[in-house]
Motif scaffolding. Structure first.
Motif, PDB file in Angstrom:
ATOM      1  N   ASP A  30      -5.508  28.423  47.259  1.00  7.34           N
ATOM      2  CA  ASP A  30      -4.530  28.467  48.349  1.00  7.34           C
ATOM      3  C   ASP A  30      -3.725  27.178  48.449  1.00  7.34           C
TER       4      ASP A  30
ATOM      5  N   GLY B 295     -10.411  25.796  45.240  1.00  7.73           N
ATOM      6  CA  GLY B 295     -10.635  27.215  45.509  1.00  7.73           C
ATOM      7  C   GLY B 295     -11.879  27.724  44.819  1.00  7.73           C
ATOM      8  N   LEU B 296     -11.769  28.927  44.263  1.00  7.35           N
ATOM      9  CA  LEU B 296     -12.923  29.639  43.751  1.00  7.35           C
ATOM     10  C   LEU B 296     -13.228  29.281  42.306  1.00  7.35           C
TER      11      LEU B 296
ATOM     12  N   HIS C 181      -8.530  21.699  53.359  1.00  5.45           N
ATOM     13  CA  HIS C 181      -9.809  21.851  52.654  1.00  5.45           C
ATOM     14  C   HIS C 181      -9.725  22.848  51.506  1.00  5.45           C
ATOM     15  N   ILE C 182      -8.741  22.674  50.667  1.00  5.51           N
ATOM     16  CA  ILE C 182      -8.598  23.547  49.497  1.00  5.51           C
ATOM     17  C   ILE C 182      -9.544  23.087  48.395  1.00  5.51           C
ATOM     18  N   ILE C 183      -9.760  21.768  48.303  1.00  7.32           N
ATOM     19  CA  ILE C 183     -10.597  21.262  47.219  1.00  7.32           C
ATOM     20  C   ILE C 183     -11.917  20.728  47.762  1.00  7.32           C
TER      21      ILE C 183
END
Lengths: 897, 163
Positions: free
Chosen positions: A194, A185-186, A169-171
């Motif tokens: 990450d 991410g942010l 679940h990075i995107i």
């Protein structure tokens, strides 16, 4: 499989499986229903609206991807009205998509393009002008992939692939609405997030929005030739489809095979360019006056044969030894150990399994009768409780970690026991942060609770095991209070773990180097075997004791007898009947004395007893503990031959270097961690001047008067089939199936999980009482820190391959030491500062990485990096039974410079 | 949600502590991300990357998920807001009576666009479709005060009231 029911589709009767996904069933039944947001491996989204259907008499359209099959459905699927509607939808999607198909890498392989063609969409339509946002910028901060929001069709597949398949679940989608965009991410940048570059999203993307960076401009899929092979990195054994053009690898995709179900990690997908490296050696090298010079194959091979013969005659067979390779194929390992045993006449053959799972083989063989992973990679998905101890699965066996994460998502209880806060702890219910080297006490403590609370599998123990009563006497002593004191794990966590594991319907144990690389490695493994037996969590799918093997073919190298005490299939060299069998097959007298192990070979060399060493594809000058000692040994050896694809740290000490081929250049088989034999295919034409490892061994053998003329690897495999009961039925004509040993004959379909119904290989499972012994070296005033070593995701073993891959180097390019913030504060050290780390055996200078992954008083150093080689510091104290060194605990000190 | 606007400015450390307490009380509740983000915005005034990161870590959810939610709701601000919020009504009545001109004048005067904040953090500016005061069109609202029958001329004086 669920029952098939009658459904009417456009007036025709068809039979679909009840309760299954309707779109999937349509497609299985031969209906080519379009659908851009549907990807079988993730949950349906229902956002593209292309797969719509209408129930007879109904007004509204429904999406078939979000509907399940029910009996008696009467459906309109391809009426003019619905097709016209689909066309409209496609027009809308295309109006927001950049039409650069002529120069797009995805062209020819793009689902949107295919549908635009199928529905004759007018791209210059005035009703649907092309209005994609031209201000959106290409996101190319990742070393391995790029995201073009102008081409993104917002199907959510990449997001779900990252979350539901890989469990990361990075995107996610940001700015939902008109401006929605896939966001990493942010700040939306993959490179800053990450993201570990596994590329699952790239493989899943139906259009050209996500592309593998390195492949761009190098050819479209239809121009490329596709070859399936087995990944040459870790032991998971992922199946790859390698796309190549003009003998160059362009891109890689995961194959939906039993070992990996289409998943890959960053190395499997993006890290094969080492094979094209200009640093490859392409001609034999002979050292003269301390310098290498190029030589012909004949000259080099003659010299090797002559020198080995001389040494054998002068000092006897035991003055020679060979190190085989877990990177080479099964056939090559077979022929190598055969060469050492028949031509050298000694059992001095070993390989790097000694440094990873020697204790597993010793321990599990003693407890169960066989020393391999009991269950399968994908089986973890179905476990209800997974106990991961001493395995940083996410980094060392990335694809297996995704199956564990899938189980957690399905509400399995994950328990992680590791002194470090590894990635999996984020997914765990409980993290048991035991002190380094206290595993036996920890496991005994868990069994104590299981016993006292009567959670043990009484019937299983009575019927299928022995030695329980003596064993109970030992665990009785390990009360939760005492264990908590030794390990530092709070009592309530011990109770939780013991109960969760014992009560689970199907519980798996996963372990790796954190268990094995100790002076008590065999004890640790025995304890885990005890744990599985006391709870009866073995002999069924999704249970068992699962050592994750490190190298691509370390399982195979062990199976094929590249070990000093056994021939192929773990047949003992000191068993007279076995000895006779092999003497007859090989036509020479064989030694029945157990040979030297890796570390013993180095010690014998430094004592001057070992004169000649033949190393095939290993790099002890980085991988072995106490490197200063190894260096001394290698310098002392009279004649050292190294056969490798690069001039490795070890090869630099050689007298003769022989250029061999990488796994992508040869045919053969690897056996992965779950005992599955998989085909290795020659993807690339080999580099000129190199030879297959098996062929080099054969050429030397023939020059040393042991004539053998195998034509190809399959010739060798047929000989293996004859001599190795567990491999008996895995014949050349059956290797494409991916059979798991034991597979004794041609009719056998392999063994997905061992010890069905409690039938252990040795008869009854054996409980061994094990007492806790502290590590060989514990911190003191002079060396107050605990050092442990291990792997990281982005590099591999001694770095021979991975460090020649640019993409991996952009993630991590040099060694470092993870130290806690508190320790750094105390020592006045800043993040990124260079420090000296010293142990009783050596010192290195490396960069500090302040990290909350290690606890106070501990240091972790990855061992891949020769310039800051962790193994200059590690302790070569051995486990007395398995002779595995203690990589995981050494005392060290950190000195500010 | 507790109002904390009258309290004096807290240190960052105190703010994070407050937020953490709230998260710890609520993180096991399914789907509690949005209330937690509300609280975070109440404490910090807006949701800078560090705060989003903190929320993600403490709740053990992915950062992109938090960002996805934050960017979806216009209520959540990722940039600091001014001490005073100007809302220009662009509803039909205001629009025909020259709201656009007022908006342009404000943009020029303050040097910011819709959704932005002046450098001195005195004003933030936004728009609304209708404030329900069509009889007074064109209308602007500053904080909770309605100013009707606006003209470019009157702007200066009114802004002076808000320091």
């Amino acid at each position: 499989m669920s029952e098939k029911v009658k459904v009417i589709v456009d007036g025709n009767e068809v039979y679909l499986r009840k309760g299954e996904n309707l779109l999937k069933e349509f497609r299985n039944a031969g209906y080519d229903v379009p659908g851009l947001c549907f990807y079988e491996k993730v949950s349906p989204t229902g956002s593209c609206r292309l797969c719509v259907f209408k129930r007879k008499g109904a007004q509204k359209l429904e999406t078939s991807c979000t509907t399940t099959v029910t009996e008696g459905m009467d459906i309109e699927l391809f009426t003019d009205e619905i097709e016209e509607y689909r066309k409209g939808i496609l027009n809308l999607i295309l109006s927001q998509h950049k039409h650069d198909c002529m120069t797009c890498d995805k062209s020819g392989d793009c689902e949107l393009e295919t549908l635009a063609y199928r529905y004759h969409i007018d791209l210059n339509s005035e009703i649907y002008p092309n209005i994609y946002d031209k201000t959106l910028k290409l996101e190319d901060s990742s070393p391995v992939l790029q995201y073009d929001p102008q081409k993104c069709i917002k199907c959510y597949i990449c997001i779900k692939a990252c979350d539901e398949i890989q469990g990361k679940h990075i995107i996610d989608m940001a700015y939902r609405g008109n401006n929605e965009i896939v966001w990493a991410g942010l700040n939306g940048k993959w490179g800053d997030s990450d993201c570990d570059g596994c590329g699952e999203c790239v493989q899943a993307c139906p259009v050209g929005a996500l592309l593998p960076k390195d492949a761009i401009g190098k050819g479209r899929t239809w121009e490329l030739e596709k070859v399936q092979t087995t990944c040459e990195y870790c032991g998971v054994g992922c199946q790859l489809n390698i796309y190549k053009k003009d003998n160059e690898i362009i891109k890689v995709e995961g194959v939906d095979a039993p070992a990996n179900e289409g998943r890959l990690c960053v190395k499997g997908r993006f890290a094969h360019e080492y094979i094209h490296s200009p640093e490859r050696i392409t001609t034999p090298l002979i050292k003269e006056n301390g310098e290498f010079r190029e030589a012909s194959w004949d000259e080099a091979l003659d010299l090797v044969a002559k020198k080995f013969m001389e040494i054998k005659q002068k000092f006897g067979p035991d003055s020679l030894a060979g190190l085989s390779s877990a990177k080479c194929t099964n056939e090559e390992n077979y022929i190598f150990q055969k060469f050492i045993r028949t031509v050298f006449g000694t059992n001095n053959v070993d390989h790097c399994a000694r440094l990873c799972h020697a204790s597993t083989i010793a321990g599990l063989t003693k407890a169960f009768g066989s020393g391999a992973m009991t269950n399968t990679n994908t089986g973890f998905k179905d476990s209800d409780c997974i106990f991961v101890i001493g395995s940083n699965t996410t980094e060392a066996h990335p694809v297996i970690s995704t199956f564990i994460k899938n189980a957690v998502k399905k509400s399995a209880v994950l328990i992680v026991a590791d002194p470090r806060k590894i990635d999996l702890t984020k997914y765990a219910k409980v993290h048991l942060q035991q002190k380094n080297g206290t595993d036996v006490a920890l496991i005994n403590g868990l069994m104590h609770i299981i016993y006292k609370e009567k959670l043990y599998a009484k019937k299983f123990i009575e019927e299928h095991t022995e030695g329980f009563d003596d064993f109970v006497k030992v665990i009785e002593k390990y009360t939760p209070e005492k264990v908590s004191e030794i390990t530092g794990v709070p009592e309530e966590k011990l109770y939780f773990t013991a109960r969760a594991y014992a009560r689970a319907k199907n519980a798996s144990i996963v372990f790796s180097m954190g268990i094995t690389q100790h002076t008590t490695g065999t004890d640790n493994v025995l304890s885990l075997a005890n744990l599985a037996m006391i709870a009866g969590q073995i002999g069924r799918p999704a249970t068992g004791v699962n050592p994750l093997r490190g190298q691509n073919n370390v399982q195979g190298a062990c199976d094929l007898g590249a070990l000093p005490n056994v021939y192929t299939g773990y047949q003992k060299v000191d068993d007279p009947a076995i000895q006779q069998k092999f003497e007859k097959a090989w036509g020479v007298k064989l030694d029945n004395k157990i040979g030297l192990t890796v570390i013993e070979i180095m010690s014998a060399a430094s004592e001057g007893k070992l004169k000649g060493l033949y190393v095939m594809g290993e790099n002890p000058m980085v991988s072995d503990p106490n490197l200063n000692h190894v260096e001394e040994a290698l310098k002392k050896i009279e004649f050292l031959v190294v056969q490798d694809i690069f001039l490795t740290e070890t090869a630099k000490f050689a007298n003769v270097v022989l250029p061999s081929r990488g796994a992508l250049e040869k045919d053969g088989t690897f056996t992965n961690t779950e005992r599955r034999l998989q085909r290795v295919r020659k993807v690339l034409e080999p580099l000129e001047g190199t030879k297959d490892d098996w062929e080099i061994v054969q050429l030397i053998s023939n020059r040393m008067d042991y004539e053998k003329n195998y034509k190809d690897p399959w010739d060798i495999l047929r000989e293996i089939n004859k001599l190795t009961p567990i491999y008996g039925g895995i014949r050349p004509e059956r290797i494409d199936i991916g059979l798991q040993w034991p597979c004794p004959n041609n009719e056998h379909n392999g063994t997905p999980y061992l010890y069905k119904d409690g039938n252990f290989s040795r008869g009854k499972g054996s409980f061994t009482p094990v007492d806790f012994i502290p590590p060989a070296e514990i911190p003191d005033e002079e060396y107050p820190f605990i050092l442990s070593t291990g792997r990281i995701l982005f590099h591999y073993h001694t770095g021979t391959m991975s460090r020649k891959v640019n993409a991996l180097n952009s993630f991590v390019n040099t060694g470092y030491a993870e130290i806690s913030e508190a320790d750094c504060k105390k020592l006045g050290i800043n993040d990124g500062e260079m420090v000296k780390i010293v142990s009783r055996r050596g010192e290195i200078i490396t960069k500090v990485k302040i990290s909350d992954r290690v606890c106070v008083g501990s240091v972790f150093i990855p061992f891949h990096f020769a310039e800051a080689a962790a193994n200059r510091l590690t302790n070569d104290a051995l486990d007395p039974k398995a002779k595995i060194p203690e990589f995981k605990v050494a005392a060290c000190n950190i000195i500010k410079i | 949600m507790a109002c904390i606007c009258n309290e004096k400015e807290l240190t960052d450390e105190q703010k994070y502590k407050q937020l953490k307490e709230f998260i710890d009380e609520n993180k096991i509740k399914e789907g509690y991300l949005i209330p937690i983000l509300h609280r975070a915005q109440a404490i910090f005034g807006y949701l800078p990357p560090e705060v989003q990161n903190f929320v993600a870590k403490e709740m053990n959810v992915s950062i992109s998920m938090v960002t996805g939610v934050v960017t979806f709701y216009s209520y959540f601000k990722t940039f600091p807001t001014g001490r005073h919020t100007i809302t220009v009504c662009l509803g039909t009545a205001c629009y025909v009576r020259g709201a656009k001109k007022i908006l342009e004048a404000l943009e020029e005067k303050l040097g910011i666009h819709i959704g932005e904040t002046t450098e001195d953090r005195r004003f933030s500016m936004g728009v609304q479709r209708c404030l329900g005061a069509c009889g007074l069109a064109p209308v602007i609202m500053i904080d909770k005060d309605i100013h009707g029958r606006m003209s470019v001329k009157k702007l200066e004086k009114i802004l002076e009231l808000y320091k």
